[in-house]
Motif scaffolding. Structure first.
Motif, PDB file in Angstrom:
ATOM      1  N   SER A   6      11.578  55.177 -18.997  1.00 18.22           N
ATOM      2  CA  SER A   6      11.328  56.578 -19.328  1.00 18.22           C
ATOM      3  C   SER A   6      10.331  56.655 -20.476  1.00 18.22           C
ATOM      4  O   SER A   6      10.168  55.716 -21.251  1.00 18.22           O
ATOM      5  CB  SER A   6      12.632  57.275 -19.736  1.00 18.22           C
ATOM      6  OG  SER A   6      13.100  56.750 -20.956  1.00 18.22           O
ATOM      7  N   GLU A   7       9.685  57.772 -20.579  1.00 22.98           N
ATOM      8  CA  GLU A   7       8.727  58.030 -21.655  1.00 22.98           C
ATOM      9  C   GLU A   7       9.353  59.034 -22.615  1.00 22.98           C
ATOM     10  O   GLU A   7       9.117  60.223 -22.534  1.00 22.98           O
ATOM     11  CB  GLU A   7       7.410  58.578 -21.080  1.00 22.98           C
ATOM     12  CG  GLU A   7       6.576  57.563 -20.351  1.00 22.98           C
ATOM     13  CD  GLU A   7       6.005  56.511 -21.285  1.00 22.98           C
ATOM     14  OE1 GLU A   7       5.617  56.853 -22.412  1.00 22.98           O
ATOM     15  OE2 GLU A   7       5.947  55.346 -20.860  1.00 22.98           O
ATOM     16  N   MET A  36      12.407  46.147 -30.111  1.00 20.80           N
ATOM     17  CA  MET A  36      13.670  46.613 -29.518  1.00 20.80           C
ATOM     18  C   MET A  36      13.520  48.021 -28.946  1.00 20.80           C
ATOM     19  O   MET A  36      14.053  48.322 -27.870  1.00 20.80           O
ATOM     20  CB  MET A  36      14.790  46.567 -30.560  1.00 20.80           C
ATOM     21  CG  MET A  36      15.225  45.151 -30.901  1.00 20.80           C
ATOM     22  SD  MET A  36      16.405  45.070 -32.242  1.00 20.80           S
ATOM     23  CE  MET A  36      17.832  45.822 -31.509  1.00 20.80           C
ATOM     24  N   LEU A  37      12.788  48.889 -29.636  1.00 22.44           N
ATOM     25  CA  LEU A  37      12.557  50.232 -29.110  1.00 22.44           C
ATOM     26  C   LEU A  37      11.691  50.196 -27.853  1.00 22.44           C
ATOM     27  O   LEU A  37      11.951  50.924 -26.878  1.00 22.44           O
ATOM     28  CB  LEU A  37      11.901  51.109 -30.180  1.00 22.44           C
ATOM     29  CG  LEU A  37      12.797  51.559 -31.324  1.00 22.44           C
ATOM     30  CD1 LEU A  37      11.986  52.265 -32.395  1.00 22.44           C
ATOM     31  CD2 LEU A  37      13.904  52.464 -30.817  1.00 22.44           C
ATOM     32  N   LEU A  38      10.673  49.355 -27.865  1.00 23.33           N
ATOM     33  CA  LEU A  38       9.841  49.222 -26.668  1.00 23.33           C
ATOM     34  C   LEU A  38      10.632  48.637 -25.505  1.00 23.33           C
ATOM     35  O   LEU A  38      10.447  49.036 -24.341  1.00 23.33           O
ATOM     36  CB  LEU A  38       8.616  48.357 -26.971  1.00 23.33           C
ATOM     37  CG  LEU A  38       7.548  48.997 -27.840  1.00 23.33           C
ATOM     38  CD1 LEU A  38       6.485  47.977 -28.208  1.00 23.33           C
ATOM     39  CD2 LEU A  38       6.931  50.193 -27.143  1.00 23.33           C
ATOM     40  N   ILE A  59      11.181  58.188 -29.062  1.00 26.14           N
ATOM     41  CA  ILE A  59      11.026  56.739 -29.197  1.00 26.14           C
ATOM     42  C   ILE A  59       9.556  56.378 -29.405  1.00 26.14           C
ATOM     43  O   ILE A  59       9.222  55.528 -30.240  1.00 26.14           O
ATOM     44  CB  ILE A  59      11.625  56.004 -27.988  1.00 26.14           C
ATOM     45  CG1 ILE A  59      13.136  56.164 -28.000  1.00 26.14           C
ATOM     46  CG2 ILE A  59      11.245  54.534 -27.997  1.00 26.14           C
ATOM     47  CD1 ILE A  59      13.850  55.528 -26.833  1.00 26.14           C
ATOM     48  N   THR A  60       8.679  57.042 -28.659  1.00 23.51           N
ATOM     49  CA  THR A  60       7.250  56.785 -28.826  1.00 23.51           C
ATOM     50  C   THR A  60       6.798  57.145 -30.245  1.00 23.51           C
ATOM     51  O   THR A  60       6.034  56.397 -30.866  1.00 23.51           O
ATOM     52  CB  THR A  60       6.433  57.581 -27.786  1.00 23.51           C
ATOM     53  OG1 THR A  60       6.913  57.266 -26.477  1.00 23.51           O
ATOM     54  CG2 THR A  60       4.963  57.271 -27.886  1.00 23.51           C
TER      55      THR A  60
END
Length: 175
Positions: A89-90, A79-81, A94-95
């Protein structure tokens, strides 16, 4: 009989449950080349979580819990990916969260291996202490009751096996 060993962790009525994981794997591998793969991954992992919560297929309860936690980890990761891919966006946050979620299974496995190793060492230590106690008893000489003198080499019921002195202490008392 041979294949039952691979599915012995499941309840008798849920021996078919690994087929669900196999079908999910086929779906994931099949859609890997498509552009909407993250959405399908999310649906697959969510479906697996629901099925696991409904059926509880493992005989041991903690296996159901661990499996559910690992599937939830995969679900949140996808879900985050997916969010990151849709927003194009980067995001560093989240990464970082994705990398932390990817490390959770490694922590589970490392903790499990450490626990098994600690239990094995404790069992070995207990066994070594037991062997040492047994070898100490073999080297000890039982005491003889005063009212019934025993002959050398005679083993009778009058000897007390609980009260023992070692050979070294008997020799030291004589001299």
């Amino acid at each position: 009989p041979f294949l039952d060993e691979f599915q012995s962790c499941y309840k008798k009525s849920y021996r078919w449950y690994p087929a669900i994981y196999f079908m999910a794997w086929l779906i994931i591998v099949g859609v890997d080349s498509m552009a909407i793969y993250l959405t399908i991954y999310t649906v697959v992992f969510f479906t697996l979580c629901v099925l696991l919560a409904v059926f509880q297929p493992y005989e041991v309860r903690w296996l159901n819990t661990v499996d559910m936690l690992l599937l939830l980890d995969l679900l949140v990761t996808t879900m985050l990916l997916l969010r990151q891919a849709l927003l194009d966006s980067e995001s560093v946050v989240i990464t970082g969260m994705v990398y932390m979620l990817m490390l959770i299974p490694l922590v589970f496995i490392s903790a499990g291996i450490f626990f098994l190793f600690a239990m094995q060492c404790q069992t070995c230590r207990f066994r070594c202490q037991k062997d040492k106690a047994a070898s100490t008893k073999e080297k000890s000489v039982p005491l003889v009751r005063v009212n019934q003198p025993a002959k050398i080499g005679d083993i009778s019921e009058s000897w007390s096996g609980n009260a023992c002195l070692s050979r070294d202490s008997i020799i030291a008392d004589r001299f």
